[in-house]
Design an enzyme around this catalytic site. Structure first.
Site, PDB file in Angstrom:
ATOM      1  N   ALA B 230       0.821  -1.212   0.000  1.00 48.60           N
ATOM      2  CA  ALA B 230       0.000   0.000   0.000  1.00 48.60           C
ATOM      3  C   ALA B 230       0.858   1.267   0.000  1.00 48.60           C
ATOM      4  O   ALA B 230       2.083   1.203   0.108  1.00 48.60           O
ATOM      5  CB  ALA B 230      -0.929  -0.006   1.207  1.00 48.60           C
ATOM      6  N   HIS B 231       0.191   2.391  -0.110  1.00 49.86           N
ATOM      7  CA  HIS B 231       0.903   3.666  -0.249  1.00 49.86           C
ATOM      8  C   HIS B 231       1.746   3.992   0.975  1.00 49.86           C
ATOM      9  O   HIS B 231       1.363   3.724   2.089  1.00 49.86           O
ATOM     10  CB  HIS B 231      -0.043   4.826  -0.570  1.00 49.86           C
ATOM     11  CG  HIS B 231      -1.207   5.024   0.323  1.00 49.86           C
ATOM     12  ND1 HIS B 231      -2.125   6.015   0.093  1.00 49.86           N
ATOM     13  CD2 HIS B 231      -1.632   4.369   1.424  1.00 49.86           C
ATOM     14  CE1 HIS B 231      -3.047   5.959   1.022  1.00 49.86           C
ATOM     15  NE2 HIS B 231      -2.775   4.981   1.840  1.00 49.86           N
ATOM     16  N   ASN B 232       2.910   4.550   0.689  1.00 48.70           N
ATOM     17  CA  ASN B 232       3.821   5.048   1.731  1.00 48.70           C
ATOM     18  C   ASN B 232       4.462   3.953   2.568  1.00 48.70           C
ATOM     19  O   ASN B 232       5.036   4.241   3.619  1.00 48.70           O
ATOM     20  CB  ASN B 232       3.119   6.083   2.624  1.00 48.70           C
ATOM     21  CG  ASN B 232       2.752   7.332   1.850  1.00 48.70           C
ATOM     22  OD1 ASN B 232       1.745   7.368   1.150  1.00 48.70           O
ATOM     23  ND2 ASN B 232       3.580   8.347   1.925  1.00 48.70           N
TER      24      ASN B 232
END
Lengths: 319, 319, 319
Positions: B230-232
């Site tokens: 997922a993001h980050n």
């Protein structure tokens, strides 16, 4: 691709002094032929040493004496790492461009499809836009590839199969040796995938090619979407796997196994014919056929139901 | 893309009266520069308010006074929703068509590959049919993209990487603000993904771009098939993730973490270096490195084994 | 595609003697029209027999007398298998090639995109390279398809949607009848998928077309990556599904349901509006809306937390 043994040993940093020979590939102790290199990395296979037909074996000093007289011992204390380095010699060379496949009668192939060299299609094969078939792929008669399917080199698909969009067959198995510094060295996956007749494979699945030998999806098996089949698995005939199932490497399913959604197995185990694994089940050891299992670790389904009841009992203050 | 602050505030419905300034992007309180907009939506970051360098901050009335004198307070009781609306200003414009990339020496690029603007490839890059590389993508020397890989704009891939078919890198992270009516408003994901050198990523994975900043896959890491990052997230060096692993947003894995098949983590946590998570494990809080964990919620592996034994004991009438 | 009933019954091996009629499709007892074939395979639907409007019904001898006088009973003791065989008559014929879609204003369509026949796009639709849109697909205004998306025939996508790369919509549901020898016979999936307005779907998802009727993704719903939605599901408005969620067939989610990562549901159940399922949860029965659930089998979240505490207590020798 063939190499002399001295080319390989020099590159991977293993001592070899003797009459040079030609090596055509790598395989396990039991499967290697007299022109193949092999390796000994797990003492549970020690009994196979005496009978190997391998031309040469990467092996530790302690076990080297167990090899037959005709097999060259390549002594190393890092046999698995040296195997990884050697595997790169036999990696298939991948190139861009598209070639003309050999076509059966009545095929319907979209113009956007890319073919590697030496692809052979049976009669009435239908291939929709955006598919890729690598070198030496074969596809049997009556098979349908939906858009954007990828078949890596040397994949063999049977007759009357249906492969849904986004599915990737023949991608590399997940195999690495490890250096003392914690780096991972790729073991090139030089085997392939064979999908037999009457198989249907859902969308966005990934079926890994074998490291050596073949990953099998047997006749009549039906896979749902987003399924992972690792290298060297053998999925038995008429097996059903619901969506998001995952099989780890070298696991064998018997015929007519049923695996529920999101269930999975560990590697190197066997699930017997006509076994059923309930959804989300996690198989951690080999299971007898003809029975139903559930839970993680997967146990007999009725036992699992009793366990759930006991756990609910805990909440009510019962023992 | 730059906008005046008044253009943005007018569009998103926030009051702003003062000398207008130019805004070039959005970032967190701690990372925003003097030409960026920021936001305050979680009181645990209150200590960052005094030190922010942001040009302007979407903030509730109660905390607005904590901002430094040079930072404009954009007072709203829906800062997260206004952030979402503002994020659209900085969304990358996506267009059809293909451009000529800047090529290193000895590249082998299939004719069917589509390139956005300003793509740069190192030496000896191989890209097989059906791949897409968006605007400003860079790919390092010796990297191989198998067929039908998608790299969204601004993705950076290192040298000597292998990306398998169907994998998507740089797709939008899953981030939404919510209206009082229960509708979800997209927070445009204007960060990117950086994949460092010597990384291998299996088939049909999805690696989300950061909302701000960068999602990292560090040097030497090897991902199997069907994995969600997922993001980050920041996946440490030489980490191994088996198939169907999922990492929720903003989670950090240390170096040489091992995650078994179908294991997962919640978001915003840290797994320490050299930790191992067994297959199907579910990590719900940060875990110390160097240890093995199992189960859901994931606990020490030996403790988990004892727990399984206790549970089997329940079935036999033992306490 | 229409066939006479005698063509079908002769092919599938069911007796039919009477005045021949034209059959235009297959549907369930409750939905079939007077030109459709239906089937009776589960005694829980016996109450629907008297009211069916189907032209003819595949049915066992025991229940045949319950059909209305205007409906032809096609008596067989293998109704489900015969249904599967009959379903092939109504399978959509898939062909290679690309056609010109009907375009709205201001569309931006990459040259590499393939269109089936009779595709209709609204205004300002953007379609990036490598996408495929099958026959009779419609896409609403302002919708964006990222590279390498596949939309099977008859899929309908609403306005202002975003579909990320690698996602497949309208692939076949997983439905098979079984012979006495353990072989599986495909039930052709002749329904479709409807994605309503303002929906975002992540990368590498798979959303199956209905066997009959429609699989729905309702307005404003946001799906993350690698999600499986099986045939005939109905995903309610403004629902959120995190990555790697799986819904089995014919399950209905109410509006504003939240499903955590890797959570899943069994088939044929209902999750009420505003329910939340925690990550890795497994829903095995219908759940009331407005509550939070966790675990597998999924139970009330607070109860699950107490259960975890009890289990940890087991380890400490507490009851």
């Amino acid at each position: 691709m063939t190499y002399t043994l001295s080319q390989i040993t020099e590159d991977i940093g293993v001592d070899f002094h003797g009459e040079d020979i030609t090596i055509e590939g790598i395989h396990t102790l039991s499967e290697a032929t007299s022109t193949q290199l092999s390796f000994f990395t797990d003492s549970k296979y020690a009994s196979q040493l005496a009978d190997t037909k391998a031309a040469a074996v990467l092996i530790d000093e302690k076990h080297a004496g167990l090899l037959p007289s005709g097999t060259i011992a390549l002594v190393t204390d890092e046999a698995y790492l040296k195997l990884a380095l050697a595997s790169k010699f036999f990696a298939h060379k991948l190139e861009s461009g598209t070639s003309e496949p050999t076509l059966g009668k009545g095929c319907d192939i979209d113009k956007s499809v890319s073919f590697g060299k030496n692809v052979t299609l049976g009669d009435h094969v239908v291939i929709l836009p955006g598919c890729y078939l690598g070198d030496n792929v074969t596809v049997g008669s009556g098979t349908l590839l939906h858009p954007n399917v990828t078949l890596y080199h040397h994949t063999k698909i049977g007759s009357e199969c249906i492969i849904h969009s986004g599915t990737v067959i023949g991608c590399d198995g997940y195999g690495f040796a490890h250096t003392k510094l914690g780096e991972h060295v790729k073991i090139y996956q030089n085997g392939n995938v064979v999908v037999e007749d009457d198989v249907e494979i859902g969308a966005n699945c990934a079926i890994d090619r074998a490291v050596f030998g073949t990953t099998y999806i047997r006749k009549g098996t039906k896979l749902d979407n987003l399924i992972q089949i690792a290298h060297n698995c053998d999925v038995g005939e008429h097996t059903l796997c619901a969506a998001q199932v995952g099989l780890a490497g070298s696991t064998t399913l018997g015929r007519n196994v049923v695996m529920g959604g999101q269930s999975a197995t560990a590697g190197h185990l066997e699930v017997g014919a006509f076994a059923t694994i309930a959804g989300k089940g996690g198989v951690t050891k080999s299971l007898e056929g003809g029975k139903t299992y559930a839970g993680f670790p997967a146990i007999d389904h009725k036992m699992w139901l009793r366990l759930q009841a006991k756990m609910m009992g805990l909440l009510k203050g019962k023992k």
